[in-house]
Design an enzyme around this catalytic site. Structure first.
Site, PDB file in Angstrom:
ATOM      1  N   VAL A 287       7.632 -15.339 -37.446  1.00 31.71           N
ATOM      2  CA  VAL A 287       6.448 -14.382 -37.041  1.00 31.71           C
ATOM      3  C   VAL A 287       5.679 -15.008 -35.917  1.00 31.71           C
ATOM      4  CG1 VAL A 287       4.408 -13.393 -37.523  1.00 31.71           C
ATOM      5  CG2 VAL A 287       6.319 -13.278 -39.163  1.00 31.71           C
ATOM      6  N   ALA A 288       5.448 -16.376 -36.046  1.00 29.89           N
ATOM      7  CA  ALA A 288       4.779 -17.004 -34.887  1.00 29.89           C
ATOM      8  C   ALA A 288       5.326 -17.069 -33.744  1.00 29.89           C
ATOM      9  CB  ALA A 288       4.556 -18.500 -35.481  1.00 29.89           C
ATOM     10  N   ILE A 290       7.942 -15.011 -32.389  1.00 33.13           N
ATOM     11  CA  ILE A 290       8.212 -13.788 -31.653  1.00 33.13           C
ATOM     12  C   ILE A 290       7.009 -12.860 -30.930  1.00 33.13           C
ATOM     13  CG2 ILE A 290       9.450 -11.548 -32.125  1.00 33.13           C
ATOM     14  CD1 ILE A 290      10.813 -12.819 -34.361  1.00 33.13           C
ATOM     15  N   GLU A 292       6.114 -10.227 -29.841  1.00 30.58           N
ATOM     16  CA  GLU A 292       6.452  -8.592 -30.064  1.00 30.58           C
ATOM     17  C   GLU A 292       5.523  -7.878 -29.082  1.00 30.58           C
ATOM     18  OE1 GLU A 292       3.894  -7.431 -33.666  1.00 30.58           O
ATOM     19  OE2 GLU A 292       6.004  -6.528 -33.417  1.00 30.58           O
ATOM     20  N   ASP A 334      -0.681   1.211  10.834  1.00 31.69           N
ATOM     21  CA  ASP A 334      -1.120   1.966  12.102  1.00 31.69           C
ATOM     22  C   ASP A 334      -2.460   1.428  12.640  1.00 31.69           C
ATOM     23  OD1 ASP A 334       0.368   4.313  10.508  1.00 31.69           O
ATOM     24  OD2 ASP A 334      -1.643   4.963  10.232  1.00 31.69           O
ATOM     25  N   ASN A 704      -1.872 -16.778 -35.824  1.00 28.33           N
ATOM     26  CA  ASN A 704      -1.116 -15.724 -34.813  1.00 28.33           C
ATOM     27  C   ASN A 704      -1.611 -14.375 -34.742  1.00 28.33           C
ATOM     28  OD1 ASN A 704       0.287 -18.041 -34.051  1.00 28.33           O
ATOM     29  ND2 ASN A 704       1.807 -17.743 -35.751  1.00 28.33           N
ATOM     30  N   ASP A 708      -5.826 -15.223 -32.504  1.00 24.18           N
ATOM     31  CA  ASP A 708      -5.414 -15.563 -31.495  1.00 24.18           C
ATOM     32  C   ASP A 708      -5.024 -14.304 -30.542  1.00 24.18           C
ATOM     33  OD1 ASP A 708      -5.015 -18.147 -30.481  1.00 24.18           O
ATOM     34  OD2 ASP A 708      -2.877 -18.231 -30.262  1.00 24.18           O
TER      35      ASP A 708
HETATM   36  P1  ATP Z   1      -1.403   5.276  15.859  1.00 27.06           P
HETATM   37  O1  ATP Z   1      -0.234   5.328  15.808  1.00 27.06           O
HETATM   38  O2  ATP Z   1      -2.472   4.367  15.717  1.00 27.06           O
HETATM   39  O3  ATP Z   1      -2.261   6.487  15.170  1.00 27.06           O
HETATM   40  P2  ATP Z   1      -1.786   6.930  18.225  1.00 27.06           P
HETATM   41  O4  ATP Z   1      -2.533   8.142  17.728  1.00 27.06           O
HETATM   42  O5  ATP Z   1      -1.976   6.743  19.584  1.00 27.06           O
HETATM   43  O6  ATP Z   1      -1.929   5.529  17.482  1.00 27.06           O
HETATM   44  P3  ATP Z   1       0.509   8.940  18.413  1.00 27.06           P
HETATM   45  O7  ATP Z   1      -0.363   9.941  17.539  1.00 27.06           O
HETATM   46  O8  ATP Z   1       1.863   8.702  18.126  1.00 27.06           O
HETATM   47  O9  ATP Z   1      -0.234   7.446  18.271  1.00 27.06           O
HETATM   48  O10 ATP Z   1       0.179   9.236  19.787  1.00 27.06           O
HETATM   49  C1  ATP Z   1       0.878   8.593  20.835  1.00 27.06           C
HETATM   50  C2  ATP Z   1       0.130   8.940  22.247  1.00 27.06           C
HETATM   51  O11 ATP Z   1       0.287  10.187  22.724  1.00 27.06           O
HETATM   52  C3  ATP Z   1      -1.388   8.614  22.011  1.00 27.06           C
HETATM   53  O12 ATP Z   1      -1.552   7.134  22.429  1.00 27.06           O
HETATM   54  C4  ATP Z   1      -1.971   9.412  23.236  1.00 27.06           C
HETATM   55  O13 ATP Z   1      -1.779   8.658  24.426  1.00 27.06           O
HETATM   56  C5  ATP Z   1      -1.083  10.553  23.237  1.00 27.06           C
HETATM   57  N1  ATP Z   1      -1.705  11.580  22.260  1.00 27.06           N
HETATM   58  C6  ATP Z   1      -1.836  11.563  20.823  1.00 27.06           C
HETATM   59  N2  ATP Z   1      -2.266  12.900  20.324  1.00 27.06           N
HETATM   60  C7  ATP Z   1      -2.588  13.712  21.559  1.00 27.06           C
HETATM   61  C8  ATP Z   1      -2.743  15.076  21.730  1.00 27.06           C
HETATM   62  N3  ATP Z   1      -3.239  15.537  20.569  1.00 27.06           N
HETATM   63  N4  ATP Z   1      -2.750  15.239  22.980  1.00 27.06           N
HETATM   64  C9  ATP Z   1      -2.361  14.658  24.129  1.00 27.06           C
HETATM   65  N5  ATP Z   1      -2.132  13.551  23.930  1.00 27.06           N
HETATM   66  C10 ATP Z   1      -1.967  12.952  22.700  1.00 27.06           C
END
Ligand code: ATP
Length: 866
Positions: A287-288, A290, A292, A334, A704, A708
């Protein structure tokens, strides 16, 4: 009344939307009333699909009674009774009952917290109730609810489409085939085998594009997914990999224990001990040894850890992920919104002639022209005074800057009605709108600066100058957009060419507080942080430098386009990419390549994401991390962790907790096994030397099974991180107990057994001496909890001493030992209080293992991994 389920479902897809609504007793426009929704919720139950039915209390209890140890104890009790040893028989039966009770309550608790965790992080759904659009918990949906879905949403229940706009759905969760299917409201006559009706949406599938208004047809276990889960639940074996590993360890120990018990019994016979004593000792030792309770404690430790993570903004979607978190080696994150606040403000405009203008209400004409593009090519809405702004923070910032210049989008649209819109796409990195102005058409564009420059007509030197300026601005960590316009003879024609450049708009997005400290902490813990962003390379680099993500000696940031073909990379190139801290201009598809690249290099990868397109990368990553606020439901569904505040700090916290949990489980196992091994060693050695027994069977059981348990549990749920973040990530292939742990346990066992036997010999190996030996061992095992500190922790201030539960457990153990010695219990356990010099040397001897271990750990343990 409509009753959900597959049979009725056939009828509603065969019928038109109106007839289907009648069947479901639903109102496609105004929805159910609140009262009716509540009534149906009571009737149909919550909209939940349980992967496996949770165990009822009696099944948990049964598991406690029907196991090896319980059988062994019951047999021992019966045998004692047959041999006329009533006191022993009753005492063993009580030990058995206590064991069942403790086992039941720990397991019941684990089960309940798992159940509660399953409900955590449940998505919310948009519905229409009582004529108003509102958000409800997905679990509160009922048949007949009017459900509104848009791209990226996870379908929360089976539903009949009544209206759709460009609706496409990915049904791979149901069918395994990842293609987008078009869906619409029309009645369907017949469907082929294995296909789904075009007007039905199923729980667990994902809206890939467009939007829909639909009526909930079935919820919870009545959905197709529910039916599948029911089947799967019946077939699946439970437990996380860790719990399974522990179970395997436990089973191996059973055999080892039986062997030891047999050897001890043989020794007993050889040295002429009474057969009954031998029998009882063998049972007590079995028993000690195992452990479980191991899998249950592992579950409790994991579940508790998940609660802690959830309270700090990281919701785990399943238990297994916690284990992987602790061995993560790279975190790919991101930038916008995770490392930065996503609180954008327009800092200034950089105009084609090189002038810069801040938004202070006084704008020149060229600045107003540029801002007009930023306001028109925009999908956000600032709303009125009492409305919430809607849309992307960057676009909202542009609208706010526009207002300063007197450009209000709704007002502007009256003189410039919008005729066409090209939404932002990750491929073009631009968005455009076409408007009617004084009888003509004109397009306005905003987008990534290099994309906009490429779409503009520019003289070479001007282009070169603008490209240079774009780099300079980005290097300041600013987020840049290019703005452009052109007259459109044909409003349906090509927009992104021959445009007129209007300028750059430069936005600032402050970095989140605390991220630098987190990045440093992760670095110290042997993890790498990699920024994976869609933004400009120079902007990304500037932000990464601010956050300490780029360090001296790191390779330059890479562009997504440079990742093109992984298979053709040489080993050096792949290695360099693996050391790269920043990837810029990354599209979601490229994220998948980054995960692949790192995994091929043996890394355990965490990857963040928010869009529908990020889902594959999140699935492929060892730990997929989705954004709770910003993220689409598709991303959340693919993820292992959902960050409620989109905050990087929560990832760091989750990694730390992942390590803490694994360490706790390890400590718990080491503590229990080494303490038990000490008893086995003491008894076996005494038998081998022909001495009387230093520990009696009932005493071993008491120690046990009762006193414990509490320190062990306290170790299992400790929350202090101690030194876990001072060491490299755990190798995921390493077993729970590596060779060094077995050595360590052997060392502890020898020390504790030794002081027990020394006490025994000092007191003359009499009955009185046996009591003193037992108390020495019991006390040494109580202090043993403090030996479980990490090798790099302070001997006095460490994760064990800071754990209030550990102190509580020690106090409880001491109280239980006092009760065993000084109350009528002592007669049953055959214990006598220490007398004479033993009152001094029993406690002193019991402290010797603690002192030795602390010395060894302080001087030699430092470089070791726990
Ligand atoms: P993260 O990946 O860190 O979020 P992010 O927003 O820059 O960065 P994306 O959303 O892929 O990444 O956008 C890529 C690029 O496209 C941006 O850096 C910007 O220049 C452009 N972009 C993003 N959103 C728009 C939009 N709504 N209209 C026009 N251009 C845009």
């Amino acid at each position: 009344m409509y009753s959900p389920g597959m049979n009725r479902e056939k009828e509603i897809w065969r019928q038109g939307p109106d007839e289907a609504a009648r069947k479901l007793e639903a109102h496609p426009e105004s929805g159910l009333t609140g009262a009716e929704a509540r009534r149906r919720l009571a009737e149909y139950g919550p909209n939940l699909v349980e992967e496996a039915e949770s165990r009822p209390w009696w099944r948990i209890l049964l598991a406690q009674v029907a196991n090896f140890i319980a059988g062994l104890l019951a047999a021992a009790s019966v045998v004692s009774l047959l041999l006329g040893q009533e006191v022993e028989a009753v005492a063993i039966a009580i030990a058995l009952l206590l064991n069942v009770a403790i086992g039941f309550f720990t397991e019941w608790r684990a089960e309940r917290s798992l159940e509660a965790l399953r409900h955590l992080g449940m998505a919310r759904s948009r519905v229409v109730r009582g004529g108003k659009e509102r958000q409800v918990e997905a679990s509160e949906l009922v048949p007949g609810d009017v459900l509104l879905l848009s791209a990226g949403d996870l379908v929360p229940a089976d539903a009949r489409v009544v209206r759709a706009e460009g609706l496409t759905v990915d049904e791979s969760a149901l069918t395994g085939e990842s293609i987008s299917l078009a869906k619409g409201p029309d009645a369907v006559e017949a469907i082929a085998e294995g296909e789904t009706p075009e007007n039905m949406l199923y729980r667990g599938t994902v809206v890939a594009g467009g939007g829909a208004r639909c009526l909930v047809a079935a919820t919870g276990m009545d959905t197709r997914l529910g039916e599948i889960a029911k089947l799967a639940g019946e077939a699946s074996g439970g437990g996380t990999p860790l719990a399974r590993r522990l179970e395997r360890l436990g089973r191996r120990l059973v055999f080892l224990t039986l062997a030891v018990a047999a050897a001890v019994a043989a020794l007993g016979f050889a040295t002429g001990k009474p057969p009954f004593l031998i029998f009882e000792t063998a049972v007590a030792l079995a028993v000690a040894a195992i452990p479980e309770g191991l899998p249950v404690v592992a579950t409790i430790a994991l579940a508790q850890g998940m609660w802690r993570m959830a309270s700090r903004g990281a919701v785990m979607t399943h238990l297994e992920a916690v284990e992987t978190l602790g061995s993560t080696t790279v975190i790919c994150t991101d930038k916008t919104g995770t490392l930065t606040e996503n609180r954008m403000t327009v800092r200034f405009l950089s105009l084609p002639d090189g002038g810069e203008e801040e938004p202070d209400g006084k704008f020149s004409d060229p600045a107003v022209r540029a801002l007009r593009a930023a306001v028109l090519a925009n999908a956000a809405e600032l709303g009125g005074a009492d409305e919430q702004p809607r849309g992307d923070p960057m676009e909202l910032a542009l609208l706010r800057a526009g207002r300063e210049a007197g450009l209000d989008r709704p007002e502007l649209l009256r003189s410039h009605p919008e005729k066409r819109r090209e939404p932002f796409s990750a491929d073009t990195k631009m968005m455009a709108t076409v408007h009617r102005v004084d009888g003509d058409h004109r397009a306005w564009v905003k987008g990534a600066p290099e994309a906009v420059l490429a779409a503009c007509d520019l003289e070479d030197p001007v282009r070169a100058e603008l490209e240079k300026r774009q780099d300079e601005l980005a290097r300041r960590g600013l987020r840049l957009l290019g703005l452009a316009t052109k007259a459109m003879e044909d409003p349906g024609g090509d927009i992104y060419q021959n445009m007129e450049f209007l300028g750059f708009v430069c936005l600032e997005d402050p970095v989140r507080e605390g991220v630098v400290a987190d990045v440093d902490m992760l670095h110290d813990a042997g993890l790498r942080v990699v920024m994976v962003t869609g933004d400009h390379k120079a902007t990304a680099r500037a932000v990464a430098e601010k956050l300490d993500i780029i360090r001296s000696g790191d390779p330059d940031p890479h562009l997504g386009s440079e990742l093109a073909d992984l298979d053709s990379l040489t080993e050096e190139q792949a290695d360099e990419l693996r050391r790269t801290p920043v990837f810029a201009r990354i599209t979601p598809e490229r994220k998948l390549d980054i995960v692949d690249l790192l995994q091929r290099g043996g890394q355990v990868v965490a990857m963040t994401g928010d869009g529908v397109n990020d889902a594959p990368a999140l699935k492929k990553a060892d730990i997929g991390v989705a954004m709770g606020k910003r993220g689409s439901q598709a991303a959340k569904q693919a993820a292992d962790v959902v960050l409620t505040n989109d905050d990087f700090t929560a990832i760091a916290w989750a990694v730390e907790q992942g390590r803490v949990i694994f360490r706790n489980i390890r400590r718990f196992v080491v503590f229990l096994l080494s303490g038990n091994a000490a008893e086995v060693a003491a008894v076996a050695l005494a038998m081998a030397l022909g001495w009387p027994l230093p520990l009696l069977p009932l005493q071993i059981l008491y120690l046990n099974m009762i006193s414990d348990v509490f320190p062990a549990l306290a170790l299992g749920v400790g929350r202090e991180s101690g030194d876990v973040m001072n060491r490299p990530p755990r190798d995921p292939s390493e077993p729970l107990l590596a060779r060094r742990h077995w050595w360590e346990m052997a060392g502890y066992a020898v020390l504790i057994a030794a002081v027990c036997l020394v006490a025994f010999v000092l007191a003359g190996t009499t009955r009185q001496a046996a009591s003193e030996a037992f108390l020495t061992l019991a006390l040494a095992r109580t202090w043993h909890v403090f030996n479980m500190r990490g090798p790099e922790e302070h001997p006095l201030r460490n994760s064990v001493t800071k754990n209030p539960l550990a102190w509580g457990a020690v106090a409880l153990s001491l109280a239980l030992l006092a009760a065993a010695t000084y109350t009528p219990l002592a007669a049953i356990l055959d214990l006598r209080p220490p007398t004479g010099p033993a009152t001094l040397y029993v406690p002193l001897l019991s402290l010797v293992p603690l002192a030795v271990v602390q010395l060894v750990k302080s001087f030699w343990g430092k470089e070791r991994n726990e």
